[in-house]
Design an enzyme around this catalytic site. Sequence first.
Site, PDB file in Angstrom:
ATOM      1  N   TYR A 182       6.002   7.635  -4.561  1.00  0.00           N
ATOM      2  CA  TYR A 182       6.793   6.278  -4.809  1.00  0.00           C
ATOM      3  C   TYR A 182       8.382   6.561  -4.977  1.00  0.00           C
ATOM      4  O   TYR A 182       8.891   7.078  -5.897  1.00  0.00           O
ATOM      5  CB  TYR A 182       6.179   5.239  -5.905  1.00  0.00           C
ATOM      6  CG  TYR A 182       6.895   3.998  -5.669  1.00  0.00           C
ATOM      7  CD1 TYR A 182       6.191   2.983  -5.016  1.00  0.00           C
ATOM      8  CD2 TYR A 182       8.141   3.657  -6.150  1.00  0.00           C
ATOM      9  CE1 TYR A 182       6.673   1.783  -4.941  1.00  0.00           C
ATOM     10  CE2 TYR A 182       8.744   2.278  -6.036  1.00  0.00           C
ATOM     11  CZ  TYR A 182       8.050   1.264  -5.467  1.00  0.00           C
ATOM     12  OH  TYR A 182       8.472   0.131  -5.310  1.00  0.00           O
ATOM     13  N   CYS A 227     -17.429   1.302  11.014  1.00  0.00           N
ATOM     14  CA  CYS A 227     -17.843  -0.069  11.093  1.00  0.00           C
ATOM     15  C   CYS A 227     -18.344  -0.423   9.903  1.00  0.00           C
ATOM     16  O   CYS A 227     -19.171   0.285   9.398  1.00  0.00           O
ATOM     17  CB  CYS A 227     -18.617  -0.535  12.204  1.00  0.00           C
ATOM     18  SG  CYS A 227     -19.974   0.106  12.154  1.00  0.00           S
ATOM     19  N   GLN A 258       0.879  -1.172  -0.042  1.00  0.00           N
ATOM     20  CA  GLN A 258       0.107  -0.052  -0.088  1.00  0.00           C
ATOM     21  C   GLN A 258       0.907   1.452  -0.104  1.00  0.00           C
ATOM     22  O   GLN A 258       0.502   2.393   0.689  1.00  0.00           O
ATOM     23  CB  GLN A 258      -0.897  -0.002   0.924  1.00  0.00           C
ATOM     24  CG  GLN A 258      -2.432   0.619   0.725  1.00  0.00           C
ATOM     25  CD  GLN A 258      -3.435   0.526   1.737  1.00  0.00           C
ATOM     26  OE1 GLN A 258      -3.330  -0.153   2.732  1.00  0.00           O
ATOM     27  NE2 GLN A 258      -4.493   1.146   1.590  1.00  0.00           N
TER      28      GLN A 258
END
Length: 565
Positions: free
Chosen positions: A282, A419, A272
């Site tokens: 990156y 949730c 990730q």
Amino acid sequence: MTENNQHLKQDWTRHREGVVRAARGTQLTAKSWLTEAPLRMLMNNLDPEVAENPNELVVYGGIGRAARNWECYDKIVESLTQLNDDETLLVQSGKPVGVFKTHSNAPRVLIANSNLVPHWASWEHFNELDAKGLAMYGQMTAGSWIYIGSQGIVQGTYETFVEAGRQHYDGNLKGRWVLTAGLGGMGGAQPLAATLAGACSLNIECQQSRIDFRIKTRYVDEQAADLDDALARIAKYTAEGKAISIALCGNAAEILPEMVRRGVRPDMVTDQTSAHDPLNGYLPKGWTWDEYRARSVSEPASVVKAAKQSMAEHVEAMLAFQQAGIPTFDYGNNIRQMAKEVGVTNAFDFPGFVPAYIRPLFCRGIGPFRWAALSGDPQDIYKTDAKVKELIPDDEHLHNWLDMARERISFQGLPARICWVGLGQRARLGLAFNEMVRSGELSAPVVIGRDHLDSGSVASPNRETESMRDGSDAVSDWPLLNALLNTASGATWVSLHHGGGVGMGFSQHSGMVIVCDGTDEAAERIARVLHNDPATGVMRHADAGYDIAIDCAREQGLNLPMIGR
């Protein structure tokens, strides 16, 4: 650059020192809770406890911002404080562009971020616009003002690891370990999610500051000095059956190939890093972070090339793990696509996490339901946790999640909870929360939102809609319909973005947030929005031919004209 654009370039500020924090308590800065809520959530996105780089308006995900520049931020704040309850603020790529008379049940804010005509939907064109101050990358919840820190993705990651454990290890991850990389706003959820799922994890991150932040917030347990130390710790803890998360500072493009050479065998491999954005997210192997940031300005094309070449080596190592029989999957950062573009023709041999583990949940409209306490009082969240258990009494898995979240998850900024619940459950919970505000059980209103990563709100062929049963992976009518329906249903703010998660040209997605202020009018809006929003996910998957979704649609009484009732 034209004279007009030159003036524009000089007229805005990306960097400003200072601390932004949302107000707490019940005293309003805006004219009502319907405008106070987006104001507080915008500010909460830039809280130093929440944002990755708040001084530059960056919330998470490479350059995912909350506002285009500080001048735009100030005007958004000013507009929200003055906005009436029959007006709507329009925000275009982080810039407030208009206030219009609408009506009390219309959204107070409508947001469109990073949207480009498809032929021009590339990082190259976006970066040109961004440099001129004409665009902003909103990621998913950065520019839509409903990011709640790493907790926002912890449960989704936890559900993924648990399902992978069910499929590959008979439901038991004790004594197993996960290899991954990236400890930013999204990736930072991985170590805690693995721990909660019962596994150890080795988490590679190239910036020490991010490791420090995850240790401070208790998402990472400890840091190894080097690879040998990390592997020794993993061997010790897995042998003892402990679930401990370990961070290692380094570059995944160097470390994963070395692990392959050594014959190291993790039990699960994913990633990730911010591979979706090679210019900003990156680090090429052999480079320092400071060198990377400087060269991304002076020679962006060579930086992108170097980053993609490193991603190719990273993906080749992941493929080697897969070929050795180790469960390996993409966690939605588009690293496979980047590697394929520079010659890794079999990059897509390992699957994405949605088709591998999550899609059955999406078919039932189950996804990342989240809420935040505008009071700032953690007790309001604990009371809502109890209400969730009361209203969904038989879901032991959900109850375990809520217990673990309370014990292990540190709030970042305004207290919040997430949730995964589905169609029917979301509306029941929202109406219950609204009643708790009305009765005074909660000390102030709450906002309910979600990630754009949800069942009916995203088109992303390399992530959420990868390998759809009917081949409709790239059809983006669905998130547009979702945004339109949430607007018509009366969500407090609605957003429509492009490029979140996987980068420019690879996704379109929408979000919504609704305020529970304890009024009858709010209850009516909540009932509409929190039914219709997940129902679009069931609709989308039923239309694609998934039996689980078709059955759910029938059970919930959805009117889907082309689906046999």
